[in-house]
Design a protein around this motif. Structure first.
Motif, short mmCIF file in Angstrom:
data_model
loop_
_atom_site.label_atom_id
_atom_site.label_comp_id
_atom_site.label_asym_id
_atom_site.label_seq_id
_atom_site.Cartn_x
_atom_site.Cartn_y
_atom_site.Cartn_z
N VAL A 89 28.71 -19.92 -84.98
CA VAL A 89 29.46 -19.61 -83.77
C VAL A 89 29.53 -18.10 -83.63
CG1 VAL A 89 31.64 -19.91 -82.53
CG2 VAL A 89 30.83 -21.72 -84.08
N ASP A 90 28.94 -17.58 -82.56
CA ASP A 90 28.97 -16.15 -82.27
C ASP A 90 29.95 -15.92 -81.12
OD1 ASP A 90 26.97 -15.42 -84.15
OD2 ASP A 90 25.42 -16.09 -82.75
N TYR A 91 31.09 -15.32 -81.43
CA TYR A 91 32.11 -15.08 -80.42
C TYR A 91 31.75 -13.86 -79.57
CZ TYR A 91 35.00 -18.64 -82.41
OH TYR A 91 35.47 -19.85 -82.83
N ALA A 92 31.80 -14.04 -78.25
CA ALA A 92 31.51 -12.96 -77.32
C ALA A 92 32.79 -12.25 -76.87
CB ALA A 92 30.78 -13.51 -76.09
N SER A 100 42.47 -23.55 -71.09
CA SER A 100 41.61 -24.48 -71.81
C SER A 100 40.27 -23.82 -72.10
CB SER A 100 41.35 -25.73 -70.97
OG SER A 100 42.50 -26.51 -70.86
N VAL A 101 39.61 -24.31 -73.15
CA VAL A 101 38.24 -23.91 -73.45
C VAL A 101 37.40 -25.17 -73.40
CG1 VAL A 101 36.67 -22.97 -75.20
CG2 VAL A 101 38.92 -21.93 -74.85
N PHE A 102 36.23 -25.07 -72.76
CA PHE A 102 35.30 -26.18 -72.64
C PHE A 102 34.13 -25.94 -73.58
CE2 PHE A 102 37.33 -25.28 -68.58
CZ PHE A 102 38.05 -26.46 -68.42
N GLY A 103 33.69 -26.99 -74.24
CA GLY A 103 32.57 -26.88 -75.16
C GLY A 103 31.42 -27.73 -74.67
N ARG A 104 30.31 -27.08 -74.33
CA ARG A 104 29.10 -27.81 -73.91
C ARG A 104 28.03 -27.62 -74.97
NH1 ARG A 104 26.20 -28.14 -68.12
NH2 ARG A 104 28.35 -28.73 -67.65
N ALA A 105 27.57 -28.74 -75.52
CA ALA A 105 26.53 -28.71 -76.54
C ALA A 105 25.32 -29.48 -76.03
CB ALA A 105 27.04 -29.33 -77.84
N ARG A 106 24.13 -28.95 -76.29
CA ARG A 106 22.88 -29.60 -75.89
C ARG A 106 22.00 -29.80 -77.11
NH1 ARG A 106 17.47 -28.71 -74.12
NH2 ARG A 106 17.52 -26.51 -74.68
N ASP A 127 27.99 -18.91 -67.74
CA ASP A 127 27.38 -17.59 -67.87
C ASP A 127 28.35 -16.53 -68.40
OD1 ASP A 127 24.88 -18.48 -66.93
OD2 ASP A 127 25.54 -18.27 -64.85
N ASP A 128 29.59 -16.92 -68.65
CA ASP A 128 30.59 -16.00 -69.21
C ASP A 128 31.21 -16.67 -70.44
OD1 ASP A 128 32.30 -13.86 -69.57
OD2 ASP A 128 33.75 -14.58 -68.08
N PRO A 129 30.43 -16.82 -71.50
CA PRO A 129 30.91 -17.60 -72.65
C PRO A 129 31.98 -16.90 -73.49
CG PRO A 129 28.81 -16.62 -73.18
CD PRO A 129 29.09 -16.30 -71.72
N VAL A 130 32.83 -17.71 -74.06
CA VAL A 130 33.73 -17.26 -75.12
C VAL A 130 32.91 -17.14 -76.40
CG1 VAL A 130 35.72 -17.94 -76.54
CG2 VAL A 130 35.77 -18.30 -74.06
N ALA A 131 32.00 -18.11 -76.60
CA ALA A 131 31.15 -18.11 -77.79
C ALA A 131 29.85 -18.87 -77.50
CB ALA A 131 31.88 -18.75 -78.95
N ARG A 132 28.84 -18.54 -78.25
CA ARG A 132 27.57 -19.29 -78.25
C ARG A 132 27.42 -19.94 -79.61
NH1 ARG A 132 24.78 -18.75 -73.82
NH2 ARG A 132 25.05 -16.91 -72.54
N VAL A 133 26.77 -21.11 -79.61
CA VAL A 133 26.66 -21.91 -80.83
C VAL A 133 25.21 -22.32 -81.07
CG1 VAL A 133 27.32 -24.12 -81.86
CG2 VAL A 133 28.98 -22.81 -80.56
N GLN A 134 24.79 -22.28 -82.32
CA GLN A 134 23.54 -22.84 -82.80
C GLN A 134 23.89 -23.73 -83.98
OE1 GLN A 134 20.22 -22.43 -81.68
NE2 GLN A 134 21.22 -21.51 -79.94
N ALA A 135 23.30 -24.92 -84.05
CA ALA A 135 23.66 -25.83 -85.13
C ALA A 135 22.50 -26.71 -85.53
CB ALA A 135 24.86 -26.70 -84.72
#
Length: 150
Positions: A89-92, A100-106, A127-135
């Motif tokens: 998790v890379d916090y921007a 609220s925070v929404f989490g979209r995973a693909r 396009d304005d993320p709180v964080a980006r995720v790789q898993a």
């Protein structure tokens, strides 16, 4: 898909109501053929910085982990036991206070034993993320002839 196919709209409320995810109050928002989006509502007991009133990072990690699992099962069209191998998790930026925070995973790729995820934690604008995720997740398949106890 037949009636036995994995449906995140039906499965998410049940899965998100259990254990830690239920305590967090995660709720289903939307999905596509390989992605799922959940919501983590703001609550005072989930605040990480009292002076700023923003959600702590731990609940956001849990949000993204649950959204990732649902995205994998959605892409596969079935439920299968999986385990999180790596969740980066890379916090921007911090989340906005009282929001609220929404989490979209693909799930962009699956193999016989692994599934790969990319995702975004956001507040309504991808396009304005709180964080980006790789898993990366692994499939858990019982050994042939294994006896399940309990």
């Amino acid at each position: 898909m037949n009636d036995l196919s994995f449906d995140p709209a039906r499965a998410a409320p049940f899965m998100a109501a259990q254990g830690h995810n239920g305590w967090l109050g995660l709720t289903y928002r939307d999905h596509g053929k390989d992605w799922v989006e959940l919501e983590l509502p703001w609550r005072a007991d989930l605040v990480g910085e009292e002076e700023n009133q923003v959600l702590a990072s731990g609940p956001i990690v849990s949000l993204m982990d649950m959204a990732s699992g649902l995205a994998i099962w959605t892409r596969m069209g079935k439920f299968q036991a999986i385990a999180t191998l790596d969740l980066r998790v890379d916090y921007a930026r911090p989340a906005k206070p009282h929001g609220s925070v929404f989490g979209r995973a693909r799930c962009y790729r699956t193999t016989r034993s692994a599934a790969f995820i990319e995702g975004v934690a956001h507040e309504g604008d991808l396009d304005d993320p709180v964080a980006r995720v790789q898993a990366v997740f692994m499939s858990i398949t019982p050994a042939p002839g294994a006896v399940r106890h309990g």
